[in-house]
Design a protein around this motif. Structure first.
Motif, PDB file in Angstrom:
ATOM      1  N   UNK A 162       0.831  -1.200   0.000  1.00 16.69           N
ATOM      2  CA  UNK A 162       0.000   0.000   0.000  1.00 16.69           C
ATOM      3  C   UNK A 162       0.870   1.255   0.000  1.00 16.69           C
ATOM      4  N   UNK A 163       1.918   1.250   0.809  1.00 13.93           N
ATOM      5  CA  UNK A 163       2.824   2.394   0.887  1.00 13.93           C
ATOM      6  C   UNK A 163       3.435   2.680  -0.485  1.00 13.93           C
ATOM      7  N   UNK A 164       3.901   1.630  -1.149  1.00  8.32           N
ATOM      8  CA  UNK A 164       4.531   1.806  -2.465  1.00  8.32           C
ATOM      9  C   UNK A 164       3.543   2.355  -3.492  1.00  8.32           C
ATOM     10  N   UNK A 209       8.683   4.050   5.287  1.00  4.28           N
ATOM     11  CA  UNK A 209       8.200   2.704   4.957  1.00  4.28           C
ATOM     12  C   UNK A 209       8.691   1.697   5.986  1.00  4.28           C
ATOM     13  N   UNK A 210       9.929   1.865   6.452  1.00  3.52           N
ATOM     14  CA  UNK A 210      10.470   0.960   7.474  1.00  3.52           C
ATOM     15  C   UNK A 210       9.702   1.124   8.781  1.00  3.52           C
ATOM     16  N   UNK A 211       9.424   2.374   9.165  1.00  3.83           N
ATOM     17  CA  UNK A 211       8.664   2.606  10.398  1.00  3.83           C
ATOM     18  C   UNK A 211       7.274   1.972  10.309  1.00  3.83           C
ATOM     19  N   UNK A 212       6.629   2.084   9.155  1.00  2.00           N
ATOM     20  CA  UNK A 212       5.316   1.465   8.952  1.00  2.00           C
ATOM     21  C   UNK A 212       5.423  -0.048   9.046  1.00  2.00           C
ATOM     22  N   UNK A 254       3.151   4.878  18.153  1.00  2.00           N
ATOM     23  CA  UNK A 254       1.905   5.603  17.911  1.00  2.00           C
ATOM     24  C   UNK A 254       1.175   5.083  16.677  1.00  2.00           C
ATOM     25  N   UNK A 255       1.913   4.713  15.642  1.00  2.00           N
ATOM     26  CA  UNK A 255       1.268   4.111  14.465  1.00  2.00           C
ATOM     27  C   UNK A 255       0.558   2.824  14.874  1.00  2.00           C
ATOM     28  N   UNK A 256       1.226   2.011  15.705  1.00  2.00           N
ATOM     29  CA  UNK A 256       0.598   0.775  16.191  1.00  2.00           C
ATOM     30  C   UNK A 256      -0.601   1.091  17.090  1.00  2.00           C
ATOM     31  N   UNK A 309      -2.776   3.926   6.715  1.00  2.00           N
ATOM     32  CA  UNK A 309      -2.416   2.803   5.837  1.00  2.00           C
ATOM     33  C   UNK A 309      -2.459   1.494   6.595  1.00  2.00           C
ATOM     34  N   UNK A 310      -1.949   1.492   7.844  1.00  2.00           N
ATOM     35  CA  UNK A 310      -1.940   0.261   8.637  1.00  2.00           C
ATOM     36  C   UNK A 310      -3.366  -0.233   8.900  1.00  2.00           C
TER      37      UNK A 310
END
Length: 527
Positions: free
Chosen positions: A366-368, A381-384, A428-430, A462-463
């Motif tokens: 999805x990120x790409x 992208x790595x953090x995601x 925080x993303x999690x 996105x997640x």
């Protein structure tokens, strides 16, 4: 048929080398390296400068930097700027200034960095232990790979600094662990001054201080099986040159006998600074820390039963220059090191690895495919990806509020290669992969800068979509094709005929995506 002329390729355009500089504000000195970076990423050092400061002594004792030392640091950096102008380095983008433990631990570090900026226009970046370990890894890896024993075996990479000791454990190019210990030569000197002891008691006090750190090191590094040690740092380089003389050429790993190192340490640790300067030809700033640092290296080597250790002449500035040469981007290998560290943390908390791996891969795709919408770089992208791997890590504590526990676990853990700030963003993303969206009342979220808050919101949105796509935990959706149709994102799923359950999950989880990206989401089954 007419013959074609052979196709000739356009001549390669060779741009002139790019002059750059890195400045390291340490506990006892401010050091600068000036270099040029060529097209192929080759780095050639042109000049190095060093000026003593006493930031560490007062920071480790009072946790504050005095006005006198702040002005001293500002004056040194002004002098360095004059040298930079002589090399034609005037663009701030070609200068990176970092500060390590002394500035990082000072309560008035913002006053320090602000004053430096006012005087020089240079932005000082206090880097934490994780960033130091990352830069160390970048700098030392080529030397480890070039040595067969170190490349294939288990190796401890060790640096005893003024404020802390940094330790990496590497096996076959993979980082097994990275740790930082409050064992530093200046900290030990402060202990001696506090004790007001004589020369006879000097060594026992130092040894007692080092043994406390050895207990922690033993928990992180098993001595079972073959173990090698690579020592870096100014003090061990001095010892190596004293032991090997002209036999050590810069750029290559040196081998020194541990018994010889211990003997040299025995001689130095009982001497005062003036005697060390006269006998060994070092500067006063070097003489001050030499004894405590060498005692730490020799005790650690003997603790692991090593007969010899390797010494590298690489340093923090070398790693910083290499980082500038690659544009600050994370290589595929370094990305994999971070992912391996995240997987190791997830396994400690018994996460559902198959599910989270699939969510992580869907997040990456999805990120790409949404790059034009989010405009983030490869680091994000790595953090995601890491957040996707760890988004359910809190279920071991409590299933209902596991997203909140995930934040707590992640931000208080150590993942190789990620700074404290990056860990907070991952956490925080999690945390926002489900339930409430980010709110002004959320303290951790509001502690971020505006740009960082936007990044967290974009990645969390996105997640949520990736998590919904594997809501059945069957792993049946692996490939996706994203197409934008007006204000709607259509996700095509080839090879899957029924996506009714995933559509229900998307309805529940896509609101944040719509708020951030301005697009509703439609899931379309493949043929």
């Amino acid at each position: 048929m007419p013959q074609r002329s052979p196709r000739t390729s356009a001549p390669a355009v060779h741009r002139p080398p790019r002059p750059v500089a890195v400045i390291d504000i340490g506990a006892s000195a401010i050091r600068m390296a000036i270099a040029e970076i060529r097209d192929a990423g080759e780095v050639r050092t042109l000049d190095t400068l060093v000026q003593p400061v006493s930031l560490g002594r007062e920071a480790f004792e009072t946790r504050r930097l005095s006005r006198k030392n702040i002005e001293r640091a500002a004056e040194i950096l002004k002098q360095y700027q004059r040298v930079l102008r002589e090399y034609g380095i005037t663009d701030p983008a070609n200068v990176r200034v970092v500060a390590t433990s002394a500035v990082r631990e000072a309560a008035n570090r913002l006053a320090f960095t602000d004053r430096i900026f006012v005087v020089t226009g240079l932005s000082v970046e206090p880097i934490d232990e994780a960033e130091v370990n990352r830069i160390t890894y970048m700098g030392i890896t080529p030397q480890l790979r070039a040595h067969n024993i170190l490349d294939n075996g288990r190796t401890v990479v060790l640096e005893v600094g003024g404020g802390s000791t940094e330790l990496l454990v590497v096996r076959s190019g993979n980082v097994l662990s990275s740790d930082s210990y409050r064992l530093g030569s200046l900290r030990m000197l402060k202990t001696l001054e506090t004790a007001r002891t004589g020369a006879v008691r000097r060594r026992p006090i130092l040894e007692n201080h080092i043994r406390r750190a050895l207990t922690l090191v033993s928990e992180a590094v098993s001595s079972d099986g073959g173990l090698n040690m690579v020592a870096i740092g100014g003090d061990i380089r001095i010892a190596t040159r004293l032991l090997l003389g002209d036999d050590w050429e810069g750029g290559e790993l040196a081998e020194i006998d541990v018994k010889a190192l211990s003997k040299l340490t025995d001689e130095i640790v009982v001497l005062d600074d003036d005697t060390i300067v006269k006998r060994y030809g070092v500067s006063f700033i070097e003489a001050e820390t030499l004894g405590p640092a060498l005692l730490s290296y020799s005790m650690l080597a003997n603790h692991f039963g090593l007969k010899k250790i390797f010494v590298s002449d690489t340093n923090l500035r070398d790693g910083l220059l290499h980082d500038m040469a690659v544009g600050g981007s994370w290589t595929a290998e370094f990305r994999n090191q971070i992912v391996r560290s995240a997987l190791s943390l997830g396994r400690k908390f018994h996460f559902d690895e198959m599910h989270t791996r699939n969510v992580a891969e869907l997040s990456r795709k999805l990120f790409d495919q949404l790059h034009s919408a989010h405009q983030l770089d490869s680091r994000h992208e790595v953090l995601l990806y890491v957040a996707a791997l760890l988004h359910e890590i809190g279920t071991l504590i409590n299933v209902r509020s596991h997203h909140k526990h995930a934040l707590y676990i992640i931000k208080n853990s150590e993942l190789f290669g990620l700074s404290k700030g990056e860990l907070l963003q991952v956490g925080l993303v999690a945390r926002y992969y489900r339930r409430a969206a980010p709110q002004p009342s959320h303290v951790d979220y509001m502690s971020l800068s505006r740009d960082e808050r936007v990044v967290v919101s974009k990645l969390a949105a996105i997640l949520r979509i990736a998590s919904a796509l594997d809501d059945t935990r069957s792993g049946r959706i692996r490939e996706i094709e994203c197409v934008r149709e007006g204000d709607r994102l259509v996700i095509n799923v080839p090879g899957v005929s029924d996506v009714s359950l995933e559509r229900i999950a998307l309805q529940q989880k896509s609101s944040l995506f719509r708020d951030i990206y301005g697009m509703s989401v439609l899931l379309r089954a493949g043929n």
